[in-house]
Design a protein around this motif. Sequence first.
Motif, PDB file in Angstrom:
ATOM      1  N   UNK A  15      32.092  38.380  38.542  1.00  0.00           N
ATOM      2  CA  UNK A  15      32.244  39.743  39.056  1.00  0.00           C
ATOM      3  C   UNK A  15      33.558  40.368  38.612  1.00  0.00           C
ATOM      4  N   UNK A  16      33.572  41.667  38.640  1.00  0.00           N
ATOM      5  CA  UNK A  16      34.732  42.407  38.154  1.00  0.00           C
ATOM      6  C   UNK A  16      34.923  43.625  39.045  1.00  0.00           C
ATOM      7  N   UNK A  19      38.135  48.247  50.724  1.00  0.00           N
ATOM      8  CA  UNK A  19      38.748  47.259  51.614  1.00  0.00           C
ATOM      9  C   UNK A  19      40.269  47.261  51.473  1.00  0.00           C
ATOM     10  N   UNK A  20      40.749  47.484  50.258  1.00  0.00           N
ATOM     11  CA  UNK A  20      42.199  47.559  50.050  1.00  0.00           C
ATOM     12  C   UNK A  20      42.777  48.736  50.847  1.00  0.00           C
ATOM     13  N   UNK A  44      45.255  43.381  52.782  1.00  0.00           N
ATOM     14  CA  UNK A  44      44.428  43.812  51.657  1.00  0.00           C
ATOM     15  C   UNK A  44      45.208  44.734  50.721  1.00  0.00           C
ATOM     16  N   UNK A  45      45.102  44.484  49.444  1.00  0.00           N
ATOM     17  CA  UNK A  45      45.871  45.250  48.477  1.00  0.00           C
ATOM     18  C   UNK A  45      47.031  44.453  47.908  1.00  0.00           C
ATOM     19  N   UNK A  77      44.858  40.842  38.262  1.00  0.00           N
ATOM     20  CA  UNK A  77      44.020  40.325  37.198  1.00  0.00           C
ATOM     21  C   UNK A  77      44.836  39.745  36.055  1.00  0.00           C
ATOM     22  N   UNK A  99      28.845  40.257  46.835  1.00  0.00           N
ATOM     23  CA  UNK A  99      29.155  39.756  45.500  1.00  0.00           C
ATOM     24  C   UNK A  99      28.265  38.563  45.169  1.00  0.00           C
ATOM     25  N   UNK A 145      34.473  29.048  38.770  1.00  0.00           N
ATOM     26  CA  UNK A 145      35.570  29.798  38.160  1.00  0.00           C
ATOM     27  C   UNK A 145      36.244  30.756  39.116  1.00  0.00           C
ATOM     28  N   UNK A 204      45.427  48.695  53.913  1.00  0.00           N
ATOM     29  CA  UNK A 204      46.702  49.413  53.819  1.00  0.00           C
ATOM     30  C   UNK A 204      46.864  50.435  54.941  1.00  0.00           C
ATOM     31  N   UNK A 217      48.389  44.544  39.776  1.00  0.00           N
ATOM     32  CA  UNK A 217      47.504  44.016  38.738  1.00  0.00           C
ATOM     33  C   UNK A 217      47.330  42.502  38.863  1.00  0.00           C
ATOM     34  N   UNK A 261      41.857  50.558  35.427  1.00  0.00           N
ATOM     35  CA  UNK A 261      41.953  49.253  34.763  1.00  0.00           C
ATOM     36  C   UNK A 261      41.220  48.242  35.631  1.00  0.00           C
ATOM     37  N   UNK A 262      41.071  47.022  35.106  1.00  0.00           N
ATOM     38  CA  UNK A 262      40.396  45.989  35.891  1.00  0.00           C
ATOM     39  C   UNK A 262      41.385  45.380  36.871  1.00  0.00           C
ATOM     40  N   UNK A 263      41.111  45.547  38.158  1.00  0.00           N
ATOM     41  CA  UNK A 263      42.076  45.097  39.160  1.00  0.00           C
ATOM     42  C   UNK A 263      41.959  43.596  39.372  1.00  0.00           C
ATOM     43  N   UNK A 264      40.748  43.136  39.547  1.00  0.00           N
ATOM     44  CA  UNK A 264      40.548  41.714  39.839  1.00  0.00           C
ATOM     45  C   UNK A 264      39.205  41.305  39.258  1.00  0.00           C
ATOM     46  N   UNK A 265      39.179  40.158  38.604  1.00  0.00           N
ATOM     47  CA  UNK A 265      37.886  39.684  38.129  1.00  0.00           C
ATOM     48  C   UNK A 265      37.922  38.179  38.086  1.00  0.00           C
ATOM     49  N   UNK A 266      36.759  37.587  38.204  1.00  0.00           N
ATOM     50  CA  UNK A 266      36.675  36.134  38.100  1.00  0.00           C
ATOM     51  C   UNK A 266      35.225  35.790  37.937  1.00  0.00           C
ATOM     52  N   UNK A 267      34.974  34.781  37.105  1.00  0.00           N
ATOM     53  CA  UNK A 267      33.609  34.362  36.934  1.00  0.00           C
ATOM     54  C   UNK A 267      32.723  35.543  36.629  1.00  0.00           C
ATOM     55  N   UNK A 273      35.672  46.710  47.068  1.00  0.00           N
ATOM     56  CA  UNK A 273      36.926  45.973  47.199  1.00  0.00           C
ATOM     57  C   UNK A 273      38.105  46.934  47.366  1.00  0.00           C
ATOM     58  N   UNK A 283      31.691  41.826  52.010  1.00  0.00           N
ATOM     59  CA  UNK A 283      31.854  42.088  50.572  1.00  0.00           C
ATOM     60  C   UNK A 283      31.568  40.823  49.770  1.00  0.00           C
ATOM     61  N   UNK A 343      40.174  30.507  39.432  1.00  0.00           N
ATOM     62  CA  UNK A 343      41.026  31.673  39.163  1.00  0.00           C
ATOM     63  C   UNK A 343      41.807  32.054  40.411  1.00  0.00           C
TER      64      UNK A 343
END
Lengths: 635, 487
Positions: free
Chosen positions: A76-77, A143-144, B375-376, B458, A192, B311, A148, B456, A68-74, A140, A188, B315
């Motif tokens: 980039x996704x 990096x997560x 991170x995460x 997002x 982007x 944005x 962790x 999530x 699924x899409x974890x993070x997006x804005x403007x 990304x 990163x 966001x």
Amino acid sequence: MVAAAWICLLLPLAGALLITLLGNVLSRKAAGVLATSSVAGAFVAAAVAFVMMLGDGEHHRSHLSTGFTWLSAGSFQADFSILLDPLSMVMMLVITGVGSLIVLYSIGYMHGDNEERRFFGYMALFVFSMLMLVQGGNLLLLLVGWGLVGLSSYLLIGFWHEKPSAVAAAKKAFIINAIGDATFAIAVIVIIQQTHIVGFDALSALNPDNHGVLNLVALGLLGGAVAKSAQLPLHTWLPDAMEGPTPVSALIHAATMVTAGVYLIARCHTVFESAHQVQNIAAGIGALTIVAAGAIALVQTDIKRVIAYSTMSQIGYMFVGVGVGAYASSMFHLMTHAFFKALLFMGAGIVIHALSGEQDIRQMGGLRKLMPRTYVMMLIASLALIGFPLTSGFFSKDAILAGALASGPYGAALWVLGMIGALLTGVYTSRLFLTVFHGAPGDLVLRQLGPDAHGQGATDGGHGHGEGPRTMLIPVAILTVLALGGGFIQVFDWWTGMQTWLESVVPSLHEPTGWQEAISSIGATLLGLVGVTLGWTVYGSRKDTAPKPSRSLEHKLYFDELYDRIAYAPAAFIARFVTRVVEEPLVIGSGDLVGHVTRGAGEKARLLQNGLVRSYALLIALSFAVMGIVFLAVR
Amino acid sequence: MALWLILLPLGAALAVWLLPLDRLAATGLALAAVLGEIGLWITTLVRFDLDSGKLQFEEQASWFKDLGVTFHLGLWGYSLWLIGMTVLVLGAAIAFGARAGRERPRAYFGLMLFLLAAVVAVFEAQDLLLFYVAWEAMLIPLYFLVGVWGGAGRVAATYKFVVYTIAGSLLMLTSIIVYGLQQGTFDMTLTTGSGSMWLFLGFAAAFAIKAPLFPFHGWLPQAYRESPPEVAAVLSGVVSKTAAYGFLRLGVIEFGGPSLRIRDTVLALAAVGLVYGSIVAFRQPDLRGIIAYSSLAQMSLITMGIFSINLAGFDGAILQMVNHGLISGVMFLLAGLVERRAGTSDVARLGGLARGRPILATALLAAGMIALAVPGSATFGGEFLILTGVFASGWAWTVVGAAAIVLAAMYALRLISAVLHDRKGEAVTDSARDLRLPELAFVLPLLGCLIALSIWPNAVASHSFGKAFERCTPLANVLKLTAEDCP
């Protein structure tokens, strides 16, 4: 295949969650079994994926699967996606394979600790994080995973949290790694900004003519890699991290997490190849670390710290490898090193266990007769470490050195440092081995393991004596076989298993010629043996006449002292200064002034209002009055 | 729907005040109202069209007709998330108060519910005067909650807080009146934006004090220390967000031109506040102090996101507002629970609480790790977006922000270790128990939401301004730029 990869990723997470949520419902033993089986299950899944990948055509082995899409804005996704390709496959197999052996070993090692459940929960969490790191389908998520593993490493180093030294070591590891996380994150963000994507394809989408950007990105990534892999100058956390339980040192601080920097550079090789100077810096850092860490290892007296410095030194070889473009050789050494270094730590763990927690090698000696099985497997691990012919370390280290020699004059200089490193490895390894296993047994050894010591071991659960239960010996035996024979995956250029496997993802830059292979192998082996001879003469027969270690080496080349002076002390001073000179008198003080003045006014107002209405009400009334006047005026 | 979200807590507040209830009944009524409000919010969320990016659930009634003042409510995507956070954090705070057994329960619960209604009204108001009324209405319950139920230095803390805030509010009121009269309407959906720097500064003063931004935070340390823990949680978690919301909705959107012109100054203030707050947090002697100054740092970061004026920054700021509301709420509540057990918030006298208290240890560790944005985590997602957004204004801001990640690790780890690790502190006795079930009932929902957002992020990040105009012309639809701003 992709399904197997998802299972591989999520099983350890499920294990960690179950152990945490079930709490006391789960018996201590069951927690250990659950952790082991979740990691072993992940290994099976990885092996299944591996077999299926073998069936793919050589250039169709890269699979990206998006959840699924974890993070997006403007513009980039970033998707939550996993990337399955030959490179991540190697890492997955090493992590889950060595990981499940070490978790199994921990069942015996941690027996009797009263927070076993927490330990196994953290271990499973670590394996998940590490898999996240290598399977993450974009920068990304990489990096997560990167963050962790830092978190789980913090939790495990500080596992014995009532020991102030362990807590301090855990904090230090986290903070130094946070510096790496920060530079990684900046890299990163620059990517982007330039390409509007975060997938690994962004790396090749960077404009090859924009050297400023390329160098910046490569430096940011290198910062992360250096911190995570404990290379100069961000290495100071690794020796301290030995405060954690020994299986943690074996899994995290030898076999897997600390090699993440090597994986990162291999994964992002296109950027490093375009930013050539930075790649050279990476190789140079590796070569310097080989020598510096090898030298410091000569004088350390804590058995685990010796092995920790040895780990830094060996990762230095891998950095040289990825720095000169010998990616496959580096990954090969990463794998064999995981085998023999985990084995070395597990052997050290058995010794420490048998001696009821003693880690000072000066207290040890003469363990050969008392712990024969441990003796044999430590011998094999040590031989693999110094690169004795036909052991696993022999093939992989020599492949890196040959690659360095093949890459040009700069590589030749690194080659020389690598050779010096081989000599140092011989000396410190034989010193460690001889001091622990040969010579006359010390008082402590006799007390714990001597002929009159029977029955004493029973005081700490029956495992403080002898060489440990079967759950500890079986994984050790398997790793012994791997440390001995794991090198046959790739034998010079006659049989290039690893090279061929990785060719489609990270093609190596240079092909060493036959004589380069030969001179590297012969040179490194000879120097290793010279080192052993040196070690033997100094520490074997004439133990008392061993030279006094140099002060600067004992102080680990003064890195900790230096950082204390140039970083910690000024930071503490600034914090104190800001608090005392700016915050308290100026900011809070000015607030006090305002408070006093209006309080005075407020008290008068209260007198006026018979004490019922406070100044706030007055002010609210005033503000409404202002409003009313304005309204009226407007009308 | 929008109206009911205000009326339910307001009605409950009146009921608690007016009906002759005993403690048990008052508590029960307050908790029932909170649960009802949460249910109402979930219903709203389900019925909300997150992709449209338009104002929804509008309610409008005429108020002062000839001035163009109307009673106009409505929900934007981002207000919806902020209200959700508000409802949860205030609900948890009320539950904490119930658990702690505050004196004069009817007055106490009534004020908390009234505060809830006021904050929701701030996020829903679509009329400038209504916004102002709601904004001031927040102050009344806060004044009493700090001043009556606070610690030993509560009176001084209250005065300072109120005086600072009122000073800002009066400037904002002036700006509101002039802006509304200039526009000929007070309806925020009909205003067309202004290029006046002075009007912008009037608004900014109120928000900079309430957020707070460096160096307007003189009221913060005392207010956060002297309040009851649950009120501190609301102050730093929820009330500070009304200021950040104001910066976004009234500052940047209505005054796009002035915001762009003053951007570097605000970014500089925020960068200073970020580093300064983190450094001072590291030196604080008590838990509340650490969390208070970390709040200053985090609000600076959020302001950075808003004033990156793109944005990614917006966001990120919204995501981080929701995150910080939850995390700062849960941190203050946990600090309160530790204080209840040890009788002190003094770092030097705490320690070793992890041994034998696995639930407390796990909860505090999880909260601390999310607070330092490992991170995460959801907070990492927010920070990352903010730093990506602000990069467009200059790489240096991003570098400062990244450095703050390291500083945050330093103070957060210090807090975790001071409570949980090392040897047992002198204030820690064996009678200090692990978290009990009723306490988990308000800690877990906050932590659970943070973990869900980590999986999530997002959900909030891309559903705040609507997918619809993220894809087409980004900023022109958000900012009300006047002709002179867009040559």
